[in-house]
Design an enzyme around this catalytic site. Structure first.
Site, PDB file in Angstrom:
ATOM      1  N   ASP A 200       0.883  -1.188   0.000  1.00 41.76           N
ATOM      2  CA  ASP A 200       0.000   0.000   0.000  1.00 41.76           C
ATOM      3  C   ASP A 200       0.914   1.230   0.000  1.00 41.76           C
ATOM      4  O   ASP A 200       0.868   2.058   0.882  1.00 41.76           O
ATOM      5  CB  ASP A 200      -0.966  -0.002   1.201  1.00 41.76           C
TER       6      ASP A 200
ATOM      7  N   HIS B   2       8.782  -0.441   9.452  1.00 39.78           N
ATOM      8  CA  HIS B   2       7.960  -1.658   9.518  1.00 39.78           C
ATOM      9  C   HIS B   2       8.150  -2.576   8.307  1.00 39.78           C
ATOM     10  O   HIS B   2       8.467  -3.761   8.443  1.00 39.78           O
ATOM     11  CB  HIS B   2       6.479  -1.282   9.608  1.00 39.78           C
TER      12      HIS B   2
HETATM   13  O1  RIB Z   1       1.310  -0.510  10.982  1.00 32.21           O
HETATM   14  C1  RIB Z   1       2.372  -0.340  10.093  1.00 32.21           C
HETATM   15  C2  RIB Z   1       1.962  -0.720   8.688  1.00 32.21           C
HETATM   16  O2  RIB Z   1       0.848   0.081   8.282  1.00 32.21           O
HETATM   17  C3  RIB Z   1       3.017  -0.534   7.613  1.00 32.21           C
HETATM   18  O3  RIB Z   1       2.871  -1.547   6.654  1.00 32.21           O
HETATM   19  C4  RIB Z   1       2.646   0.805   7.019  1.00 32.21           C
HETATM   20  O4  RIB Z   1       3.117   0.956   5.703  1.00 32.21           O
HETATM   21  C5  RIB Z   1       1.138   0.747   7.067  1.00 32.21           C
HETATM   22  O5  RIB Z   1       0.667  -0.013   5.991  1.00 32.21           O
HETATM   23 CA    CA Z   2       2.570  -0.858   4.326  1.00 35.69          CA
END
Ligand code: RIB
Ligand code: CA
Length: 318
Positions: free
Chosen positions: A10, A237
């Site tokens: 995303d 992340h």
């Molecule tokens: O909570 C962190 C996640 O949420 C990551 O993948 C960030 O890109 C959003 O999609």
């Molecule tokens: Ca993400």
């Protein structure tokens, strides 16, 4: 031989960096996009832009879900900027987007692959859930589903829920109950992966267009996380989730049963990890896990080692 992978993103600042790391360390055979950090249209454009920047226009991209299986998408996060990539807009090539919808694209890619494929999900899990609903044999064609999602400690969108799972918990449940091998890399690990001031400084001095772009994205993220949430860590992340597939030795995993809460008034979107001691038994018992483990869950990680890997891999972009 690098693992063959399909990614779902995303894109999103941390997705963009995750994608760049995947392109250097894995054999990326395709990418699907989804709503999440931004609209699916923005996520698709950003993904095409990142691939173009990396000289990877040949990697096919299929647009996916606009919304979760139930309800509406969460509002876009200002941490990623108005269109998902901070204040940057990347040029894209004239390459056409793959015309297949994401679930069909996933099925076709799996069907024609010469080996089992790892599916890495860096956003809501809707595309894979739809593929599993339409083509149940997909579960047998995937080697492992690697998920950035959840948290064994605290959440981000609620005290207990993490964004990617919260954004479409019904899809997460389909995947957790699919029989696929699952590897989960959650906030308990990913929020602690950051770059030091000297690592950022090193990136800022690079003349590589890819690294210059990464530096701008990270600088934007750093400011937003600090100003909006008071967070000092860059919380990388998605790059961390990609590395859980490339360098699993930098993580400690526990084999657990996981499921997701769909109805809780306070807990919708929370992953429930059965960390109770005692081995699973099919005999009725109140006090022992009732289900066999279905996931490897990242509990801890060598966060400094991962930061070094991220910088080293990024520096391989000329
Ligand atoms: O909570 C962190 C996640 O949420 C990551 O993948 C960030 O890109 C959003 O999609
Ligand atoms: Ca993400």
């Amino acid at each position: 031989m690098p693992k063959k992978v399909l990614l779902s993103v995303d894109t999103g600042i941390d997705d963009a960096i995750g994608l760049l790391i995947a392109l250097k360390t894995l054999d990326v055979i395709g990418v699907t996009t989804t709503f999440g950090n931004t609209t699916v249209e923005n996520a698709t454009r950003n993904t095409l832009g990142v691939l173009h920047l990396a000289g990877a226009d040949s990697v096919p991209v299929a647009q996916g879900a606009k919304r979760p299986l139930v309800g509406e998408p969460p509002p876009p996060s200002s941490i990623h900027g108005p269109r998902g990539l901070g204040d940057i807009s990347l040029p894209i090539s004239s390459k056409a987007l793959c015309p297949l919808p994401a679930p069909l694209f996933i099925y076709e890619k799996l069907k024609t692959a010469s080996t089992h494929i790892t599916f890495i999900s860096l956003g809501p899990l809707t595309n894979l859930a739809l593929a599993l609903k339409l083509f149940p044999s997909v579960a047998c064609m995937i080697d492992e589903v690697v998920i950035m999602g959840g948290s064994t400690t605290y959440g981000n969108v609620s005290p207990v829920a993490e964004f990617n799972i919260y954004a479409d918990p019904e899809s997460a449940q389909i995947i957790f109950r699919s029989g696929c091998q699952i590897r989960i890399c959650g906030l308990n690990v990913t929020r602690n992966v950051s770059l030091s001031a000297s690592q950022l400084n090193m990136l800022s001095k690079s003349t590589s267009p890819v690294i210059q772009t990464v530096y701008k994205l990270l600088a934007y993220r750093k400011t937003k996380l600090k100003d909006l949430l008071g967070i000092e860590s860059l919380s990388l992340h998605d790059p961390t989730a990609v590395l859980s597939c490339v360098e699993p030795e930098k993580f400690s995993f526990e084999r657990l049963h996981v499921d997701v809460e769909l109805r809780g008034q306070l807990t919708r979107g929370m992953i429930v990890y059965d960390i109770r001691p005692g081995t699973y038994s099919s005999e009725p018992s109140l006090f022992r896990p009732k289900h066999a483990p279905n996931a490897f869950v990242a509990m801890t990680a060598d966060v400094d080692g991962l930061a070094t890997s991220i910088v080293t891999i990024l520096q391989s972009y000329e």
